[in-house]
Design an enzyme around this catalytic site. Structure first.
Site, PDB file in Angstrom:
ATOM      1  N   LYS A   1       0.850  -1.210   0.000  1.00  0.00           N
ATOM      2  CA  LYS A   1       0.000   0.000   0.000  1.00  0.00           C
ATOM      3  C   LYS A   1       0.871   1.240   0.000  1.00  0.00           C
ATOM      4  O   LYS A   1       2.024   1.223   0.421  1.00  0.00           O
ATOM      5  CB  LYS A   1      -0.940   0.016   1.205  1.00  0.00           C
ATOM      6  CG  LYS A   1      -0.273   0.016   2.597  1.00  0.00           C
ATOM      7  CD  LYS A   1       0.170   1.350   3.133  1.00  0.00           C
ATOM      8  CE  LYS A   1       0.837   1.240   4.505  1.00  0.00           C
ATOM      9  NZ  LYS A   1       1.648   2.395   4.884  1.00  0.00           N
TER      10      LYS A   1
ATOM     11  N   GLY B   1       7.471   1.056   4.919  1.00  0.00           N
ATOM     12  CA  GLY B   1       6.306   1.946   4.924  1.00  0.00           C
ATOM     13  C   GLY B   1       5.282   1.555   3.882  1.00  0.00           C
ATOM     14  O   GLY B   1       4.422   2.347   3.507  1.00  0.00           O
TER      15      GLY B   1
ATOM     16  N   ASP C   1      -2.500  -1.606  10.248  1.00  0.00           N
ATOM     17  CA  ASP C   1      -2.592  -1.630   8.782  1.00  0.00           C
ATOM     18  C   ASP C   1      -3.070  -2.978   8.235  1.00  0.00           C
ATOM     19  O   ASP C   1      -3.274  -3.113   7.033  1.00  0.00           O
ATOM     20  CB  ASP C   1      -1.211  -1.350   8.157  1.00  0.00           C
ATOM     21  CG  ASP C   1      -0.775   0.101   8.312  1.00  0.00           C
ATOM     22  OD1 ASP C   1      -1.600   0.931   8.737  1.00  0.00           O
ATOM     23  OD2 ASP C   1       0.395   0.387   8.002  1.00  0.00           O
TER      24      ASP C   1
ATOM     25  N   ALA D   1       0.796  -7.086   5.336  1.00  0.00           N
ATOM     26  CA  ALA D   1       0.309  -7.867   4.193  1.00  0.00           C
ATOM     27  C   ALA D   1       0.451  -9.362   4.481  1.00  0.00           C
ATOM     28  O   ALA D   1      -0.477 -10.147   4.245  1.00  0.00           O
ATOM     29  CB  ALA D   1       1.086  -7.491   2.930  1.00  0.00           C
TER      30      ALA D   1
HETATM   31  O1  C5P Z   1      -0.460  -1.120  14.829  1.00  0.00           O
HETATM   32  P1  C5P Z   1       0.975  -1.391  14.570  1.00  0.00           P
HETATM   33  O2  C5P Z   1       1.497  -2.541  15.419  1.00  0.00           O
HETATM   34  O3  C5P Z   1       1.328  -1.552  13.143  1.00  0.00           O
HETATM   35  O4  C5P Z   1       1.751  -0.099  15.072  1.00  0.00           O
HETATM   36  C1  C5P Z   1       3.151  -0.081  15.206  1.00  0.00           C
HETATM   37  C2  C5P Z   1       3.538   1.121  16.028  1.00  0.00           C
HETATM   38  O5  C5P Z   1       3.291   2.319  15.290  1.00  0.00           O
HETATM   39  C3  C5P Z   1       2.771   1.302  17.323  1.00  0.00           C
HETATM   40  O6  C5P Z   1       3.381   0.596  18.375  1.00  0.00           O
HETATM   41  C4  C5P Z   1       2.848   2.805  17.545  1.00  0.00           C
HETATM   42  O7  C5P Z   1       4.108   3.167  18.072  1.00  0.00           O
HETATM   43  C5  C5P Z   1       2.803   3.339  16.119  1.00  0.00           C
HETATM   44  N1  C5P Z   1       1.423   3.716  15.697  1.00  0.00           N
HETATM   45  C6  C5P Z   1       0.820   4.836  16.253  1.00  0.00           C
HETATM   46  N2  C5P Z   1      -0.441   5.177  15.857  1.00  0.00           N
HETATM   47  C7  C5P Z   1      -1.100   4.465  14.922  1.00  0.00           C
HETATM   48  C8  C5P Z   1      -0.505   3.328  14.327  1.00  0.00           C
HETATM   49  C9  C5P Z   1       0.766   2.980  14.742  1.00  0.00           C
HETATM   50  O8  C5P Z   1       1.406   5.508  17.095  1.00  0.00           O
HETATM   51  N3  C5P Z   1      -2.308   4.840  14.551  1.00  0.00           N
END
Ligand code: C5P
Length: 301
Positions: A10, A99, A137, A105
């Site tokens: 993405k 990123g 994501d 995915a």
């Molecule tokens: O949700 P995910 O595990 O992919 O997020 C990884 C890190 O990215 C989180 O631990 C947080 O530090 C940051 N994050 C955030 N706000 C979001 C998504 C991710 O701060 N909406």
């Protein structure tokens, strides 16, 4: 017996970031566009849970219980009272720590593949719930197309797209950690009022019309200054793409992959050649979006 699922990368055409929440996450208005760079995840019955990976970045992929594909298999097995006796193989083409939601995915793909292999037939709602537990994501990787993610990005509203957009992606020599980029965002935001994140009307209209010029004028990424603060050389890649005629340039999500919108596939090929010759990135890829979400592409009896 085996099942193979194909799953797209993405790019975020808008990433509006709110202030840090009490749980450390940030509220987002996150406009996702799935693009045609794919990982393929194949699951096969095995004695225990095992993850393997092939592809140019395979040496950077964790093969232990932290891999989102392994966590997806375990989460589904646990909910349905069975063991995750499965070999998960990832044929990786999406850049790692780039990123572009490569890890997410693989989580979505492994979930759909195990659901199919084990004949569970979980509802879309249950699959999306598990995806949201795995990461912000991951639901979008399952759904694909174009969607607005709110909350921490996991609450999705599908978006209309009126055409195909041509993109060039430049991969950087090293990765960036998503939490580190969000922390850098918090540091840069200190002492400032951070508005509530909202989706841009102009951007949604541009997607719906399939108009690349209007989309170019409307893209934004609030994480871009944070990514650039941790990886200043990305500014050279962005400048090289701009000089090569990209309609717009941006960091993809938390980076460090940079994204360049082109008017059409021919322009994308020219921009890709110029970026490859610029010496400002590791590799360059061309891809278009929207692309379909996680899809079963092979099933061996
Ligand atoms: O949700 P995910 O595990 O992919 O997020 C990884 C890190 O990215 C989180 O631990 C947080 O530090 C940051 N994050 C955030 N706000 C979001 C998504 C991710 O701060 N909406």
């Amino acid at each position: 017996m085996s099942v193979t699922v194909r799953v797209p990368a993405k790019v975020n055409v808008q990433l509006a970031v709110g202030a840090a929440r009490a749980d450390g996450f940030h509220d987002l208005a996150n406009v996702f566009l799935a693009v045609g760079l794919y990982d393929e995840v194949t699951v096969t019955p095995a004695d225990g849970l095992r993850v393997t990976c092939t592809g140019p970045d395979a040496d950077q992929v964790p093969l232990d219980g932290t891999n989102l594909a392994a966590r997806a298999a375990l989460a589904l097995a646990e909910r349905h009272g069975r063991t995750a006796d499965v070999h998960v193989h990832i044929a990786k083409d999406i850049p790692v720590a780039g990123g572009m939601a490569g890890g997410s995915a693989d989580g979505a793909a492994a979930l759909l593949a195990c659901d199919t292999l084990w004949g569970i037939g979980a509802s879309r709602t249950e699959l999306l719930d598990i995806c949201a537990e795995l990461g912000s994501d991951v639901p979008f990787s399952l759904v694909g197309g174009a969607a607005l993610g709110t909350g921490r990005g996991e609450r999705l509203t599908p978006l209309e797209t009126g055409g195909t957009f041509s993109w060039v992606f430049a991969m950087a020599p090293r990765g960036l950690s998503t939490p580190a980029v969000f922390h850098a965002f918090d540091r840069l935001a200190e002492g400032r009022d951070i508005p509530e994140p909202v989706a841009s009307r102009d951007l949604l209209d541009a997607l719906a019309k399939g108009d690349p010029d209007a989309l170019a004028a409307a893209v934004s990424n609030d994480l871009q200054p944070a990514a650039l603060s941790l990886y200043p050389e990305l500014a050279d890649t962005l400048a090289a793409g701009r000089a090569a005629g990209a309609l717009t340039t941006l960091v993809s999500g938390s980076g460090p992959t940079t994204a360049f919108l082109a008017r059409d596939p021919e322009a994308a090929a020219r921009i890709a050649d110029a970026l490859a010759a610029s010496g400002t990135c590791k590799t360059v890829r061309v891809a278009s979006g929207p692309a379909p979400g996680a899809t079963v592409v092979a099933r061996q009896p």
